[in-house]
Design a protein around this motif. Structure first.
Motif, short mmCIF file in Angstrom:
data_model
loop_
_atom_site.label_atom_id
_atom_site.label_comp_id
_atom_site.label_asym_id
_atom_site.label_seq_id
_atom_site.Cartn_x
_atom_site.Cartn_y
_atom_site.Cartn_z
N GLU A 15 0.82 -1.20 0.00
CA GLU A 15 0.00 0.00 0.00
C GLU A 15 0.86 1.26 0.00
O GLU A 15 0.62 2.20 -0.76
CB GLU A 15 -0.95 0.00 1.20
CG GLU A 15 -1.92 1.15 1.18
CD GLU A 15 -2.86 1.14 -0.02
OE1 GLU A 15 -3.18 2.25 -0.50
OE2 GLU A 15 -3.26 0.07 -0.48
N LYS A 18 2.60 1.69 -3.27
CA LYS A 18 1.62 2.17 -4.25
C LYS A 18 1.46 3.69 -4.14
O LYS A 18 1.38 4.39 -5.16
CB LYS A 18 0.28 1.47 -4.06
CG LYS A 18 -0.74 1.81 -5.11
CD LYS A 18 -2.00 1.00 -4.92
CE LYS A 18 -2.98 1.31 -6.03
NZ LYS A 18 -4.19 0.48 -5.93
N GLU A 19 1.43 4.20 -2.92
CA GLU A 19 1.35 5.65 -2.72
C GLU A 19 2.56 6.37 -3.31
O GLU A 19 2.47 7.54 -3.67
CB GLU A 19 1.22 5.97 -1.23
CG GLU A 19 -0.11 5.59 -0.64
CD GLU A 19 -0.18 5.78 0.87
OE1 GLU A 19 0.74 6.43 1.44
OE2 GLU A 19 -1.14 5.27 1.48
N ASP A 23 2.82 0.97 -8.80
CA ASP A 23 1.51 0.36 -8.96
C ASP A 23 1.44 -0.70 -10.06
O ASP A 23 0.40 -1.30 -10.28
CB ASP A 23 0.44 1.43 -9.18
CG ASP A 23 0.74 2.32 -10.37
OD1 ASP A 23 1.77 2.12 -11.04
OD2 ASP A 23 -0.07 3.22 -10.63
N ASP A 25 2.28 -4.36 -11.67
CA ASP A 25 2.46 -5.69 -11.09
C ASP A 25 3.49 -6.49 -11.90
O ASP A 25 3.18 -7.02 -12.97
CB ASP A 25 1.12 -6.43 -11.06
CG ASP A 25 1.19 -7.74 -10.30
OD1 ASP A 25 2.29 -8.27 -10.08
OD2 ASP A 25 0.11 -8.23 -9.92
#
Length: 97
Positions: A15, A18-19, A23, A25
């Protein structure tokens, strides 16, 4: 790597990465790295081990391509982890080293 991060869980690491823009994969698209490992750098490495079972160990990598695509790769240390995955991760440069 100049910064070290300590997260309570793999999901927290994912998470927060991602911030930071990680993002994409790379688990689903690992062939991109396998084909040309020189075009990628590891910017973040996080190791998580469960409290009771060593098979719960996981590694979270924050990886960036030379084109700027940021993504994550998660690898478990259990016996079903791919040896090929570990080999290509070792080919990647770690930023700051």
């Amino acid at each position: 790597m100049s910064e070290r991060y300590h997260y309570a869980s793999v999901s927290e690491a994912l998470e927060l990465l991602k911030e930071k823009g990680y993002d994409y994969d790379y688990n689903i698209n690992e062939q991109e790295i396998e084909r040309n490992p020189d075009h990628f750098e590891i910017h973040h490495v996080y190791r998580y081990e469960g409290n009771t079972n060593p098979d719960d160990e996981s590694w979270v990598y924050g990886i960036q391509s030379k084109e700027g695509k940021k993504g994550v790769f998660v690898n478990g240390a259990s016996s079903d982890s791919s040896v090929e995955v570990i080999k290509f991760l070792h080919k990647l440069a770690i930023k700051g080293q």
